[in-house]
Design a protein around this motif. Structure first.
Motif, PDB file in Angstrom:
ATOM      1  N   GLU A 135     -63.226  49.837   9.878  1.00  0.00           N
ATOM      2  CA  GLU A 135     -61.936  49.311   9.446  1.00  0.00           C
ATOM      3  C   GLU A 135     -62.020  48.732   8.042  1.00  0.00           C
ATOM      4  O   GLU A 135     -62.967  48.036   7.700  1.00  0.00           O
ATOM      5  CB  GLU A 135     -61.441  48.235  10.424  1.00  0.00           C
ATOM      6  CG  GLU A 135     -61.073  48.797  11.792  1.00  0.00           C
ATOM      7  CD  GLU A 135     -60.401  47.745  12.669  1.00  0.00           C
ATOM      8  OE1 GLU A 135     -60.308  46.575  12.227  1.00  0.00           O
ATOM      9  OE2 GLU A 135     -59.979  48.090  13.785  1.00  0.00           O
ATOM     10  N   LEU A 136     -60.996  49.053   7.253  1.00  0.00           N
ATOM     11  CA  LEU A 136     -60.888  48.572   5.878  1.00  0.00           C
ATOM     12  C   LEU A 136     -59.459  48.123   5.623  1.00  0.00           C
ATOM     13  O   LEU A 136     -58.524  48.629   6.247  1.00  0.00           O
ATOM     14  CB  LEU A 136     -61.264  49.679   4.878  1.00  0.00           C
ATOM     15  CG  LEU A 136     -62.671  50.272   4.956  1.00  0.00           C
ATOM     16  CD1 LEU A 136     -62.778  51.472   4.024  1.00  0.00           C
ATOM     17  CD2 LEU A 136     -63.714  49.227   4.583  1.00  0.00           C
ATOM     18  N   GLY A 137     -59.270  47.184   4.697  1.00  0.00           N
ATOM     19  CA  GLY A 137     -57.926  46.783   4.288  1.00  0.00           C
ATOM     20  C   GLY A 137     -57.558  45.390   4.751  1.00  0.00           C
ATOM     21  O   GLY A 137     -58.182  44.829   5.667  1.00  0.00           O
ATOM     22  N   PRO A 138     -56.530  44.820   4.129  1.00  0.00           N
ATOM     23  CA  PRO A 138     -56.114  43.451   4.447  1.00  0.00           C
ATOM     24  C   PRO A 138     -55.378  43.361   5.782  1.00  0.00           C
ATOM     25  O   PRO A 138     -54.352  44.021   5.979  1.00  0.00           O
ATOM     26  CB  PRO A 138     -55.187  43.087   3.274  1.00  0.00           C
ATOM     27  CG  PRO A 138     -54.660  44.405   2.798  1.00  0.00           C
ATOM     28  CD  PRO A 138     -55.754  45.400   3.022  1.00  0.00           C
ATOM     29  N   LEU A 191     -52.696  46.235   7.260  1.00  0.00           N
ATOM     30  CA  LEU A 191     -53.303  47.432   6.679  1.00  0.00           C
ATOM     31  C   LEU A 191     -54.804  47.474   6.931  1.00  0.00           C
ATOM     32  O   LEU A 191     -55.559  48.082   6.162  1.00  0.00           O
ATOM     33  CB  LEU A 191     -53.022  47.482   5.172  1.00  0.00           C
ATOM     34  CG  LEU A 191     -51.563  47.725   4.769  1.00  0.00           C
ATOM     35  CD1 LEU A 191     -51.399  47.662   3.266  1.00  0.00           C
ATOM     36  CD2 LEU A 191     -51.056  49.060   5.314  1.00  0.00           C
ATOM     37  N   ASP A 192     -55.251  46.810   7.996  1.00  0.00           N
ATOM     38  CA  ASP A 192     -56.660  46.885   8.384  1.00  0.00           C
ATOM     39  C   ASP A 192     -56.857  48.143   9.230  1.00  0.00           C
ATOM     40  O   ASP A 192     -56.953  48.089  10.463  1.00  0.00           O
ATOM     41  CB  ASP A 192     -57.082  45.629   9.150  1.00  0.00           C
ATOM     42  CG  ASP A 192     -56.113  45.267  10.258  1.00  0.00           C
ATOM     43  OD1 ASP A 192     -54.943  45.684  10.194  1.00  0.00           O
ATOM     44  OD2 ASP A 192     -56.539  44.568  11.207  1.00  0.00           O
ATOM     45  N   TRP A 250     -56.835  55.748   7.327  1.00  0.00           N
ATOM     46  CA  TRP A 250     -56.511  55.747   5.905  1.00  0.00           C
ATOM     47  C   TRP A 250     -56.367  57.189   5.393  1.00  0.00           C
ATOM     48  O   TRP A 250     -55.492  57.486   4.570  1.00  0.00           O
ATOM     49  CB  TRP A 250     -57.582  55.024   5.106  1.00  0.00           C
ATOM     50  CG  TRP A 250     -57.382  53.544   5.011  1.00  0.00           C
ATOM     51  CD1 TRP A 250     -58.146  52.570   5.572  1.00  0.00           C
ATOM     52  CD2 TRP A 250     -56.335  52.869   4.288  1.00  0.00           C
ATOM     53  NE1 TRP A 250     -57.648  51.323   5.268  1.00  0.00           N
ATOM     54  CE2 TRP A 250     -56.538  51.471   4.477  1.00  0.00           C
ATOM     55  CE3 TRP A 250     -55.265  53.282   3.519  1.00  0.00           C
ATOM     56  CZ2 TRP A 250     -55.702  50.509   3.918  1.00  0.00           C
ATOM     57  CZ3 TRP A 250     -54.424  52.333   2.964  1.00  0.00           C
ATOM     58  CH2 TRP A 250     -54.645  50.965   3.160  1.00  0.00           C
ATOM     59  N   GLY A 283     -52.741  57.514   4.520  1.00  0.00           N
ATOM     60  CA  GLY A 283     -52.708  57.292   3.078  1.00  0.00           C
ATOM     61  C   GLY A 283     -52.859  58.561   2.261  1.00  0.00           C
ATOM     62  O   GLY A 283     -51.962  58.935   1.500  1.00  0.00           O
ATOM     63  N   ALA A 290     -46.342  51.356   1.852  1.00  0.00           N
ATOM     64  CA  ALA A 290     -46.766  50.262   2.725  1.00  0.00           C
ATOM     65  C   ALA A 290     -45.623  49.784   3.618  1.00  0.00           C
ATOM     66  O   ALA A 290     -45.830  49.489   4.804  1.00  0.00           O
ATOM     67  CB  ALA A 290     -47.304  49.100   1.884  1.00  0.00           C
TER      68      ALA A 290
END
Length: 433
Positions: A66-69, A74-75, A81, A85, A236
């Protein structure tokens, strides 16, 4: 008098050559998509090998990291992604291409546009119905009906470029338009069918950056430092609304003007400018990376493959791609010809349309995405559907290659006629008739 006027009207010719500028543009797209298709194949094969190797755990760990805030919801995992994305870039280019076709391309003529649009609708409806019949008989889940309805632009055009070096440009235009409209239908299905929890507030707020983006591009603003942040914020907010984020890519693509401004600006239109910038990123990065994280199906040896092949989902998806697409595209095109009393363009036969219809059964990128949305990434049915997508797409490509390669001598003869330039003005004579 009316009868004589009808007799004097030119007969409708299906798959007739378009304009010379359009033929050059299609040829340029084919060259670029060939490279993208090769990268897509390499990515898919690499993922499949890694996922079935002793190091499959490392692949799953990378895909599920998992990546992102988290504060902005957006995790996401690396695989998510890639799907949410990077594929937005792919659909942005698809939106540009679709708008270009109907605003400035040969398909702005309703008579010329009707055939590929009708073929696309048939190529969506028949695979879906065939899937539903199979899973109802086999007591399988109905939710995967949209998986075999998609055609992969990069793979289909790459195969076409390799096996059809002398293919008439009208057939290339037909396949490109079919694939692009097919993607538009797929994104509508994704937005409508696979939006379970809709949050209207983020969706309404998304209209603000989308509107600002539209206003700037309509004024022919190309500054990336203005447009890119607006595009990211739009993406987003659409993602936060519960609608699949790739829809934002299509909407942004539709916002870009195709024609040059009334001031007579030099250089290409803004849509063409963006397409040249983003198509390499889409075909060379976005789609291959998505394929790498989506095609890593763990087959589980002979027993696992046998189990997958007995699942009605597998049978329905594979039959939809190989049989449904062929019957849908070919049958609808034949019906259009039958009821409009139209004929195929000179030098072409229904075997050519059959080859293209088979080629439309290569449903890789969007089919993988729809499979994850329908069944959930990593679920048993998702794994089995992906086996069917990979196998069905490969079989469709091989069948199409067999048919079209057998027609290569005819293609060569037609290509020689197209390139004949007896008046030496740089434009083939066929485009001046």
């Amino acid at each position: 008098m009316a009868l004589s006027a009808v007799r004097r009207s030119p007969a409708l010719r299906l798959l007739a050559p378009g304009s010379w500028p359009e033929a050059r543009r299609i040829a340029d797209i084919l060259r670029r998509e060939t490279i993208g298709g090769a990268l897509l194949l390499i990515a898919a094969v690499s993922a499949l090998i890694w996922a079935n190797s002793p190091w499959s755990g490392a692949y799953e760990t990378l895909r599920d990291t998992e990546l992102g805030p988290a504060a902005l919801h957006l995790d996401l995992t690396v695989g998510a992604w890639a799907a949410d994305g990077l594929l937005a870039i792919f659909f942005f280019v698809a939106g540009l291409e679709l708008k270009r076709e109907f605003v400035a391309g040969d398909l702005r003529d309703p008579r010329r546009a009707a055939v590929p649009i009708a073929a696309t609708l048939g190529g969506v409806a028949v695979p879906a119905l065939l899937y539903l019949v199979i899973v109802v008989v086999g007591d399988g889940p109905l939710r995967g009906w949209a998986i075999p309805t998609a055609t992969d632009i990069a793979f289909a055009l790459a195969v076409l470029a390799v096996i059809g070096s002398h293919l008439p440009s009208a057939l290339r235009t037909f396949l490109l338009t079919l694939a692009v409209v097919d993607d538009l239908i797929a994104i509508v299905i994704i937005a409508v069918v696979f939006t379970d929890d809709l949050s209207p507030v983020p969706l309404l707020v998304a209209l603000v950056p989308l509107g600002l983006f539209t206003l700037l591009v309509q004024r022919r603003v190309r500054a990336w430092w203005l447009l890119l942040p607006l595009a990211v914020v739009s993406w987003a907010l659409v993602h936060a609304s519960g609608v699949h984020a790739t829809v934002a890519g299509v909407l942004l693509g539709f916002a870009v003007p195709v024609l040059r401004s009334a001031r007579g600006d030099a250089g290409p239109g803004l849509a063409e400018h963006f397409e040249h910038r983003f198509r390499p990123l889409s075909a060379g990065v976005a789609v291959p990376v998505f394929a790498f994280f989506s095609a890593g199906v763990t087959v589980g040896g002979l027993h696992g493959l046998t189990t997958a092949l007995t699942d009605p989902v597998t049978v329905g998806v594979a039959a939809g791609l190989v049989i449904g697409k062929t019957v849908g595209v070919l049958g609808t095109t034949w019906l259009v010809a039958r009821f409009t009393r139209a004929d195929l363009a000179a030098g072409l036969g229904w075997v050519d349309v059959t080859g293209l219809a088979m080629l439309a059964g290569i449903g890789f990128t969007v089919s993988l995405l729809v499979s994850e949305l329908a069944f959930g990434a990593g679920s048993v049915h998702d794994e089995h559907a992906k086996v069917a997508i990979l196998g069905g797409s490969l079989l469709a490509a091989l069948l199409a290659a067999g048919v079209l390669r057998a027609r290569n001598r005819t293609y060569r003869r037609i290509a020689e006629e197209e390139t004949l330039d007896t008046d030496h003005d740089g434009i083939p004579d066929i485009y001046q008739r």
